[in-house]
Scaffold this motif. Sequence first.
Motif, PDB file in Angstrom:
ATOM      1  N   GLU A 128       0.715  -1.217  -0.086  1.00 13.11           N
ATOM      2  CA  GLU A 128      -0.083   0.132   0.028  1.00 13.11           C
ATOM      3  C   GLU A 128       0.975   1.302  -0.078  1.00 13.11           C
ATOM      4  O   GLU A 128       2.063   1.033   0.310  1.00 13.11           O
ATOM      5  CB  GLU A 128      -1.080   0.085   1.327  1.00 13.11           C
ATOM      6  N   ARG A 129       0.378   2.521  -0.350  1.00  8.33           N
ATOM      7  CA  ARG A 129       0.900   3.751  -0.460  1.00  8.33           C
ATOM      8  C   ARG A 129       0.101   4.782  -0.128  1.00  8.33           C
ATOM      9  O   ARG A 129      -1.321   4.692  -0.617  1.00  8.33           O
ATOM     10  CB  ARG A 129       1.889   3.868  -1.630  1.00  8.33           C
ATOM     11  N   ILE A 130       0.530   5.968  -0.018  1.00 10.03           N
ATOM     12  CA  ILE A 130      -0.355   7.194   0.149  1.00 10.03           C
ATOM     13  C   ILE A 130      -0.182   7.799  -1.357  1.00 10.03           C
ATOM     14  O   ILE A 130       0.604   8.084  -1.995  1.00 10.03           O
ATOM     15  CB  ILE A 130       0.389   8.295   1.047  1.00 10.03           C
ATOM     16  N   THR A 131      -1.369   8.005  -1.657  1.00 10.43           N
ATOM     17  CA  THR A 131      -1.703   8.656  -3.102  1.00 10.43           C
ATOM     18  C   THR A 131      -2.467   9.906  -2.760  1.00 10.43           C
ATOM     19  O   THR A 131      -3.634   9.711  -2.284  1.00 10.43           O
ATOM     20  CB  THR A 131      -2.264   7.582  -3.962  1.00 10.43           C
ATOM     21  N   THR A 132      -2.112  10.968  -3.460  1.00  8.66           N
ATOM     22  CA  THR A 132      -2.740  12.256  -3.400  1.00  8.66           C
ATOM     23  C   THR A 132      -3.858  12.324  -4.932  1.00  8.66           C
ATOM     24  O   THR A 132      -3.601  12.063  -5.887  1.00  8.66           O
ATOM     25  CB  THR A 132      -1.961  13.599  -3.881  1.00  8.66           C
ATOM     26  N   VAL A 133      -5.181  12.089  -4.636  1.00 10.71           N
ATOM     27  CA  VAL A 133      -6.146  12.277  -5.583  1.00 10.71           C
ATOM     28  C   VAL A 133      -6.807  13.814  -5.525  1.00 10.71           C
ATOM     29  O   VAL A 133      -7.231  14.350  -4.574  1.00 10.71           O
ATOM     30  CB  VAL A 133      -7.219  11.174  -5.189  1.00 10.71           C
ATOM     31  N   THR A 134      -6.602  14.322  -6.619  1.00  5.16           N
ATOM     32  CA  THR A 134      -6.802  16.069  -6.736  1.00  5.16           C
ATOM     33  C   THR A 134      -7.157  16.339  -7.980  1.00  5.16           C
ATOM     34  O   THR A 134      -7.186  15.550  -9.101  1.00  5.16           O
ATOM     35  CB  THR A 134      -5.602  16.505  -5.921  1.00  5.16           C
ATOM     36  N   GLY A 135      -7.190  17.707  -8.178  1.00  2.00           N
ATOM     37  CA  GLY A 135      -7.395  18.468  -9.540  1.00  2.00           C
ATOM     38  C   GLY A 135      -9.032  18.976  -9.600  1.00  2.00           C
ATOM     39  O   GLY A 135      -9.808  18.442  -8.813  1.00  2.00           O
ATOM     40  N   SER A 136      -9.056  20.018 -10.485  1.00  2.03           N
ATOM     41  CA  SER A 136     -10.376  20.435 -10.409  1.00  2.03           C
ATOM     42  C   SER A 136     -11.559  19.535 -11.052  1.00  2.03           C
ATOM     43  O   SER A 136     -12.611  19.900 -11.024  1.00  2.03           O
ATOM     44  CB  SER A 136     -10.255  21.733 -11.621  1.00  2.03           C
ATOM     45  N   GLY A 137     -11.116  18.425 -11.425  1.00  2.00           N
ATOM     46  CA  GLY A 137     -12.125  17.394 -11.946  1.00  2.00           C
ATOM     47  C   GLY A 137     -12.380  16.422 -10.871  1.00  2.00           C
ATOM     48  O   GLY A 137     -13.351  15.589 -11.057  1.00  2.00           O
ATOM     49  N   ILE A 138     -11.981  16.580  -9.438  1.00  2.00           N
ATOM     50  CA  ILE A 138     -12.416  15.604  -8.443  1.00  2.00           C
ATOM     51  C   ILE A 138     -13.292  16.408  -7.409  1.00  2.00           C
ATOM     52  O   ILE A 138     -13.046  17.533  -7.007  1.00  2.00           O
ATOM     53  CB  ILE A 138     -11.066  15.130  -7.972  1.00  2.00           C
ATOM     54  N   LYS A 139     -14.319  15.740  -7.181  1.00  2.00           N
ATOM     55  CA  LYS A 139     -15.575  16.545  -6.172  1.00  2.00           C
ATOM     56  C   LYS A 139     -14.660  16.712  -4.729  1.00  2.00           C
ATOM     57  O   LYS A 139     -14.838  17.588  -4.233  1.00  2.00           O
ATOM     58  CB  LYS A 139     -16.476  15.670  -6.045  1.00  2.00           C
ATOM     59  N   GLU A 140     -14.005  15.463  -4.301  1.00  2.00           N
ATOM     60  CA  GLU A 140     -13.414  15.638  -2.893  1.00  2.00           C
ATOM     61  C   GLU A 140     -11.908  15.193  -3.049  1.00  2.00           C
ATOM     62  O   GLU A 140     -11.619  14.080  -2.477  1.00  2.00           O
ATOM     63  CB  GLU A 140     -14.265  14.764  -1.969  1.00  2.00           C
ATOM     64  N   PRO A 141     -11.114  16.349  -3.055  1.00  3.49           N
ATOM     65  CA  PRO A 141      -9.638  16.009  -3.331  1.00  3.49           C
ATOM     66  C   PRO A 141      -9.251  15.319  -1.906  1.00  3.49           C
ATOM     67  O   PRO A 141      -9.655  15.663  -1.005  1.00  3.49           O
ATOM     68  CB  PRO A 141      -8.836  17.249  -3.727  1.00  3.49           C
ATOM     69  N   LYS A 142      -8.588  14.195  -2.011  1.00  2.69           N
ATOM     70  CA  LYS A 142      -7.891  13.636  -0.405  1.00  2.69           C
ATOM     71  C   LYS A 142      -6.645  13.010  -0.803  1.00  2.69           C
ATOM     72  O   LYS A 142      -5.986  12.875  -1.785  1.00  2.69           O
ATOM     73  CB  LYS A 142      -8.869  12.422  -0.430  1.00  2.69           C
TER      74      LYS A 142
END
Length: 439
Positions: free
Chosen positions: A284-298
């Motif tokens: 497993e790893r930490i991943t940033t999920v982000t950007g103007s096209g994501i409802k809830e960046p995490k």
Amino acid sequence: MLKTFKGGIHPPYNKDLTNSKPIEKATLPKKVIIPMGMHIGAPSEPIVKVGDMVKKGQKIGEAKSFVSVPVHASISGKVTAVEPRPWPGGGLMMSVVIESDGKDELDDSITPPKPLSQLSPDEIKNLIREAGITGLGGAGFPTQVKLSFPPEKNVDTIIINAAECEPYITADHRLLLERPDDVVLGIEAIMKATGIKRAFIGIEDNKLDAVESIKKTIKDKEGIEVVVLATKYPQGGEKQLIKAVTGREVPSGGLPMDAGVIVNNAGTCAAIANTLKTGLPLIERITTVTGSGIKEPKNLLIRIGTPLIDIIEQCGGFKGTPGKVLMGGPMMGLAQSTLDVPAIKGTSGLLVLEKHDVHLFEPSPCIKCARCVDACPINLLPTTIAKFAQKNMWNEAELYHALDCVECGCCSYVCPAHIPLTQHIRIAKSHIIALRRKK
């Protein structure tokens, strides 16, 4: 005076979307697709077959060469396919598909090792190899290979790359704030495995809270020091980091060890610590999920092999109409043509841009402004190499050190003529390497 390097750029960093978001544990995926080649070097060979039941942490891919690592199941369940599948690097990669049984059972072989104080250098390196640990910040180089440098290289310095200069990505930032003890334990393991007595942790000055977090953690640690770096892209590139921290230069065609340095990512250090504490391999790893096209960046702690669409859905799904999905950040990330590919060990970020934020430009002739030359952190002549590439003049491109290009994208970013310089140079590099293999 903050330490830095010559060249580079200052793109919009857009880290405020997630830099204050604590790491969340992702839900258990119903299915994982685990590629056998998530690292530089030879892919692993599958050692399971369709119908086998596997458990979390079980080895499912065996490394057959030195520059390679084994691969492990990230969930428990049933193997439903062992076949080439699309993967984030493009094309197909031999993969093991596992359908979850919902139990997330740990394999019986997983037990914590002896304390670090009782482990020999060779035992540490073997532990890192068997855990499948690779670089988590860049190309995925097998970590035990980095630690096994020839003695004649006179390596005397360890640099921990915590710069995280890529726009949008905040995975390492949150790691430094929430798990600084793990990062430092991993550094201590690397120091013991190599016998090197000096380690620097490079952090950009847009993460001063992380600087303070690490300084508190190392206050009683000997030989470990924090270096605060100027915020500039690509400060986290190995060659730029070495130059900024030590003043040394990696020779053309050389590796960091040729400058007496080894570089490891902060996430890699935390992965080593996790193995030391639990015996678990890298699953497993930490991943940033982000950007103007994501409802809830995490910032999500995800299992290796989770399909990208599952990760996006855990962040509320798409906002608006997606225009581009990148694995990584906007400078060095890889555009994805399908969301059925899995997250791999090197997936530090998943960036989704809305359609109106994706701009396509028609290139025009070079105006010889030399902005690409000023921005290049390697001191190359990008426009010259690109012209050679366009004319299939591979030998000439090699003479202008095309292979030294780190593909950071600075030249393309600053070009007023919108010439895709990085892409041309990347093509030149692939042809040069192919010609060298033929010879």
